[in-house]
Design a protein around this motif. Sequence first.
Motif, mmCIF file in Angstrom:
data_model
loop_
_atom_site.group_PDB
_atom_site.id
_atom_site.type_symbol
_atom_site.label_atom_id
_atom_site.label_comp_id
_atom_site.label_asym_id
_atom_site.label_seq_id
_atom_site.Cartn_x
_atom_site.Cartn_y
_atom_site.Cartn_z
ATOM 1 N N ASN A 302 0.845 -1.180 0.000
ATOM 2 C CA ASN A 302 0.000 0.000 0.000
ATOM 3 C C ASN A 302 0.891 1.244 0.000
ATOM 4 O O ASN A 302 1.668 1.449 0.930
ATOM 5 C CB ASN A 302 -0.917 -0.013 1.222
ATOM 6 C CG ASN A 302 -2.031 1.010 1.143
ATOM 7 O OD1 ASN A 302 -1.821 2.148 0.740
ATOM 8 N ND2 ASN A 302 -3.228 0.607 1.555
ATOM 9 N N MET A 303 0.773 2.078 -1.020
ATOM 10 C CA MET A 303 1.649 3.235 -1.162
ATOM 11 C C MET A 303 1.448 4.259 -0.048
ATOM 12 O O MET A 303 2.354 5.032 0.271
ATOM 13 C CB MET A 303 1.422 3.888 -2.528
ATOM 14 C CG MET A 303 -0.001 4.344 -2.788
ATOM 15 S SD MET A 303 -0.244 4.963 -4.477
ATOM 16 C CE MET A 303 0.737 6.456 -4.406
ATOM 17 N N PHE A 304 0.269 4.277 0.591
ATOM 18 C CA PHE A 304 0.023 5.232 1.663
ATOM 19 C C PHE A 304 0.717 4.798 2.956
ATOM 20 O O PHE A 304 1.082 5.633 3.787
ATOM 21 C CB PHE A 304 -1.474 5.406 1.899
ATOM 22 C CG PHE A 304 -2.130 6.289 0.889
ATOM 23 C CD1 PHE A 304 -2.231 7.653 1.095
ATOM 24 C CD2 PHE A 304 -2.632 5.764 -0.277
ATOM 25 C CE1 PHE A 304 -2.825 8.477 0.151
ATOM 26 C CE2 PHE A 304 -3.232 6.567 -1.235
ATOM 27 C CZ PHE A 304 -3.326 7.938 -1.021
ATOM 28 N N THR A 305 0.890 3.494 3.163
ATOM 29 C CA THR A 305 1.523 3.010 4.394
ATOM 30 C C THR A 305 2.945 3.520 4.516
ATOM 31 O O THR A 305 3.401 3.893 5.612
ATOM 32 C CB THR A 305 1.521 1.473 4.428
ATOM 33 O OG1 THR A 305 0.184 0.996 4.262
ATOM 34 C CG2 THR A 305 2.065 0.962 5.753
ATOM 35 N N LYS A 306 3.687 3.548 3.414
ATOM 36 C CA LYS A 306 5.088 3.953 3.448
ATOM 37 C C LYS A 306 5.242 5.369 3.993
ATOM 38 O O LYS A 306 6.080 5.628 4.867
ATOM 39 C CB LYS A 306 5.701 3.854 2.062
ATOM 40 C CG LYS A 306 7.189 4.180 2.031
ATOM 41 C CD LYS A 306 7.769 3.977 0.641
ATOM 42 C CE LYS A 306 9.260 4.281 0.635
ATOM 43 N NZ LYS A 306 9.846 4.087 -0.733
ATOM 44 N N SER A 307 4.443 6.316 3.511
ATOM 45 C CA SER A 307 4.561 7.700 3.965
ATOM 46 C C SER A 307 4.125 7.855 5.416
ATOM 47 O O SER A 307 4.715 8.629 6.182
ATOM 48 C CB SER A 307 3.731 8.627 3.070
ATOM 49 O OG SER A 307 2.356 8.275 3.123
ATOM 50 N N LEU A 308 3.111 7.093 5.833
ATOM 51 C CA LEU A 308 2.633 7.196 7.214
ATOM 52 C C LEU A 308 3.614 6.579 8.197
ATOM 53 O O LEU A 308 3.743 7.027 9.331
ATOM 54 C CB LEU A 308 1.261 6.528 7.337
ATOM 55 C CG LEU A 308 0.133 7.217 6.558
ATOM 56 C CD1 LEU A 308 -1.114 6.355 6.539
ATOM 57 C CD2 LEU A 308 -0.169 8.582 7.155
ATOM 58 N N LEU A 309 4.336 5.531 7.765
ATOM 59 C CA LEU A 309 5.327 4.903 8.639
ATOM 60 C C LEU A 309 6.490 5.825 8.959
ATOM 61 O O LEU A 309 7.182 5.639 9.967
ATOM 62 C CB LEU A 309 5.863 3.629 7.988
ATOM 63 C CG LEU A 309 5.131 2.319 8.300
ATOM 64 C CD1 LEU A 309 5.753 1.174 7.531
ATOM 65 C CD2 LEU A 309 5.167 2.024 9.793
ATOM 66 N N SER A 310 6.726 6.830 8.127
ATOM 67 C CA SER A 310 7.839 7.748 8.376
ATOM 68 C C SER A 310 7.628 8.586 9.624
ATOM 69 O O SER A 310 8.563 9.214 10.123
ATOM 70 C CB SER A 310 8.032 8.670 7.162
ATOM 71 O OG SER A 310 6.893 9.510 6.982
ATOM 72 N N ASN A 311 6.402 8.589 10.159
ATOM 73 C CA ASN A 311 6.086 9.406 11.329
ATOM 74 C C ASN A 311 6.023 8.634 12.637
ATOM 75 O O ASN A 311 5.733 9.213 13.683
ATOM 76 C CB ASN A 311 4.737 10.108 11.122
ATOM 77 C CG ASN A 311 4.755 11.059 9.956
ATOM 78 O OD1 ASN A 311 5.782 11.654 9.649
ATOM 79 N ND2 ASN A 311 3.617 11.214 9.294
ATOM 80 N N VAL A 312 6.268 7.323 12.589
ATOM 81 C CA VAL A 312 6.170 6.512 13.803
ATOM 82 C C VAL A 312 7.394 5.603 13.913
ATOM 83 O O VAL A 312 8.013 5.258 12.902
ATOM 84 C CB VAL A 312 4.882 5.654 13.803
ATOM 85 C CG1 VAL A 312 3.646 6.526 13.829
ATOM 86 C CG2 VAL A 312 4.846 4.738 12.598
ATOM 87 N N PRO A 313 7.758 5.194 15.140
ATOM 88 C CA PRO A 313 8.960 4.370 15.345
ATOM 89 C C PRO A 313 8.721 2.888 15.102
ATOM 90 O O PRO A 313 9.114 2.041 15.901
ATOM 91 C CB PRO A 313 9.310 4.655 16.806
ATOM 92 C CG PRO A 313 7.993 4.875 17.451
ATOM 93 C CD PRO A 313 7.148 5.593 16.419
ATOM 94 N N LEU A 314 8.031 2.549 14.008
ATOM 95 C CA LEU A 314 7.740 1.165 13.699
ATOM 96 C C LEU A 314 8.372 0.824 12.348
ATOM 97 O O LEU A 314 8.215 1.564 11.371
ATOM 98 C CB LEU A 314 6.224 0.938 13.663
ATOM 99 C CG LEU A 314 5.744 -0.514 13.522
ATOM 100 C CD1 LEU A 314 4.459 -0.720 14.324
ATOM 101 C CD2 LEU A 314 5.486 -0.867 12.059
#
Length: 393
Positions: A302-314
């Motif tokens: 999912n292309m949206f997951t990559k950008s959202l992951l940049s904001n969390v320590p996961l």
Amino acid sequence: GLPISARIGARDRTVHPYFLRRMRRVLHTAGVAMNYSEIPDKEHWWWDSKTANDGGVTNDAEVREFVREQTTPLSSSCSAKDGKKGTCEEGGGKSRYGRVTYRSEKARRRGQFTLTVVNPAFQGSVRGVLVLQQARPLRQSTVKISLRSGQADLVTLNVLRLGLTEPAVGSIGWTSRSLKIDGYDLSKLVKTWKSKVAILEICRKDLHGEWSTCPTQDDSTPQRFASSLGPARRVAEAPFLIVTGSQGDASTVAALHQIAVYISNLFFLTSDTLSPIVKDTDLLPDEAEKYNLIVIGLPSQNMFTKSLLSNVPLTVSDKGISLSQCHFADPKTGAMFLAPHASGRLSLVLLGNSVEGLLGAASLASPTIPPMTRSPFFQSSARLCHHWAGHGK
């Protein structure tokens, strides 16, 4: 001074006693006394507390004693009449809590008050003071408020951003007061407050920093504000879309879509809510910014997951899923987390290192006690290993 009695079944599996114990600790820290009891061997519903027809949760001996203590007059006026034993004149006793008196406008602008907050997303103001951001999210924050003639002093704990506003009833008159927060003089700042601005926001960079005007929020370094705090169900408090991944093999893409349909059906079943499902490749970024998002799939799916992951320590890799210092190598591991999205929007991401792991994360949307169904993710607020406080924290 409000009397509180709290009771719960010791084996309650719907609302675990942990939550009531935590509430008791929070109230104790705030100096509030309460009667607390866990009823042995009882679950979420019960009637007989100890013996058959003893009154149960609403009227057994414990409840009757609590009510009696709180409703018995502090004193009574009794006299013997007609040869009978002493009888009490109606209204002869003094009310335990006295008659309600209304403070004058002048009196309301003075006094000592304490604002206690655990989640700023669900907290209002006390005498015009709001907690807008915590240093340690979802931990207790306090603001001790001292209002005197022409002066206001605030002492904070676990607070990075404060808001000042004029209450609808009992104006504080902030611009006519001198103001100190944790010893820092903010009087000049308050006097420049323009009436068109409903809330005056005051910030500091860390718990040892100096209070000053808040900088313009930079979306490139997102932080936890009230708008981006949990619990997970808050993603449905504004119009939202379910975004399913379209990358990967056909069976995986079909599984992602099936999970999206399941969650969408749950929203319709429990809340009469229509939740559109859209593929990641069909959703333009400009359009996505208008909605909260429920995003399903790994960054590779999912292309949206990559950008959202940049904001969390996961982080996700072939070796498993890591959350800060915690690593989960089980091949059936799933994760669900909130992340800020666009300006003031919120996203809920569900992913797994396998389809089975993702199904485990998606199961958190399931109703807890069917057929008394609640909206999806109603009780999904588990916290593991790390609290995300913002970029770099």
